[in-house]
Design a protein around this motif. Structure first.
Motif: not given
Ligand code: PLP
Length: 393
Positions: A169-175, A203-208
């Protein structure tokens, strides 16, 4: 030579091909505005750069422990605990060369013929590429505009079965820029209790990078899945450090030896001075993160306003990351054909939605990691193009 057949199935990230083509066109003298690439258009803050220089001068030139220098692993755990009250121990943290490495490792660990791995579609293209590489069956979780590009717990749970090994899962998400609300994450975690052998990679790479009243809900907040949660994060986006190749992940005790051994086999350790830079990033002042995110927020509002003025285009307000994912179906153009024509004819680089999966048709990805001035100029060019170029029959 006979290369193993897995390599027939490995994919790639078209954003890099678009970047290369944009570079060629620029070299021919064409004016290019790049809304294709997913990296902050800000430099790494000076204090972080200085920390790397200092580490080099101090003689940090050798191998470090394969799992990362202890003080950096501690700093990661402290940061996660401060932000998410997560009860994370540094013993479960490994420092890796970039965000991607964690998905590579997790998918290698769970993917094999006969296994199924769920992943978001549209989503980061490397998930599917790596799943296919391993011979596992990729099972897309559709990410839908009508859900604000959040993932649906019910739809995700409906795809699980006794062959499922890993859910990504991915949030915030690309794309798409979607942020999945707490209610959906609660429901997903609840449903996952019926599948106790399934691992989860978040995948929380955009968490901030979240906007409006939205809150990022980390899967770290759910102790009931901690024994099978792999958390992917890193410095690339938050600290504008894409080129430094600095990432980290949290692994449950049962998997930690696997990832440690993979590190020893594949990369030995992460670049030593870059680890000291990453330490400064986490422990130094955070004001530049705050101002960068505020700038993305302002551009986000502006770009969506402009996108909605384009003929045949509609765009919902993304709540996270730095991407907008406008719906272009009413232009009559296919997404990849439009992205390609925009680059060749107007010099504006975007990425066609199908480069992020089959559910991406009808959309293009706009990265607003570019100046407002450039974004406005790009919107003007796209507007003129759409007004004068009906979709090819
Ligand atoms: N995960 C997502 C959702 C991304 O968008 C990206 C980069 O674009 C990554 C992971 C990989 O980050 P890195 O550049 O640190 O490998």
């Amino acid at each position: 030579m006979q290369v193993v057949s897995n390599f027939d199935r490995i994919g790639e990230e078209n954003a890099f091909a678009v970047l290369a083509r944009a570079g060629e066109l620029a070299a021919e003298g064409k004016s290019i505005i790049n809304l294709g690439i997913g990296q902050p258009d800000f430099p790494t803050p000076d204090n972080i750069v200085e920390a790397a220089v200092r580490a080099l001068r101090d003689g940090q030139h050798g191998y470090t422990p394969a799992i990362g220098i202890p003080q950096l692993r501690e700093a990661v755990a402290t940061d996660l605990n401060n932000r998410y009250q997560a009860g994370v121990s540094a013993n479960n943290i490994i420092v890796v060369p970039g965000g991607k490495v964690t998905m590579f490792a997790a998918i290698l660990m769970f993917g094999e013929p006969g296994a199924e791995i769920l992943y978001p579609d549209p989503g980061f293209p490397i998930y599917r590429s790596m799943i296919e590489y391993t011979g596992a069956t990729p099972v897309p979780i559709p990410i839908r505009e009508e859900n604000g590009f959040a993932f649906s717990a019910a739809e995700t749970l409906s795809l699980l079965n006794d062959k499922t090994r890993l859910v990504i899962v991915n949030s915030p998400a690309n794309p798409c820029g979607g942020v999945t609300p707490k209610s959906e994450i609660d429901a997903l975690v609840k449903g996952l209790t019926e599948f106790p052998d399934v691992a989860i990679m978040s995948d929380e790479i955009y968490d901030q990078m979240v906007y409006d009243d939205e809150q990022h809900v980390s899967l770290l907040g759910y102790p009931e899945i901690r024994d099978r949660l792999i958390l992917l994060n890193g410095w690339s986006k938050t600290y504008a450090m894409t080129g430094w190749r600095m990432g980290y992940s949290l692994w449950p005790d049962a998997l930690f030896e696997n990832i440690r051994k993979l590190a020893v086999n594949a990369w030995s350790c992460v670049n030593a001075p870059a680890q000291f830079a990453a330490l400064e990033a986490l422990t130094g002042p955070q004001d530049q993160v705050t101002s960068m995110v505020a700038e993305f927020d302002a551009r986000r509002v502006r770009v969506v306003e402009e996108l909605n003025k384009l003929p045949g285009v509609s765009c919902i307000q993304p709540k996270g990351a730095f991407y907008a994912f406008p719906n272009i179906t009413k232009t009559g153009w296919k997404a990849k054909a439009l992205a390609s024509a925009l680059l060749e004819e107007t010099g504006v680089a975007t990425i066609g939605g199908p480069d992020f999966g089959i559910h991406g048709e009808g959309y293009i990805r706009i990265s607003y990691a570019n100046s407002t001035e450039n974004i406005l100029q790009a919107m003007g060019r796209i507007n003129e193009f759409l007004e004068n170029n009906p979709a090819p029959g």
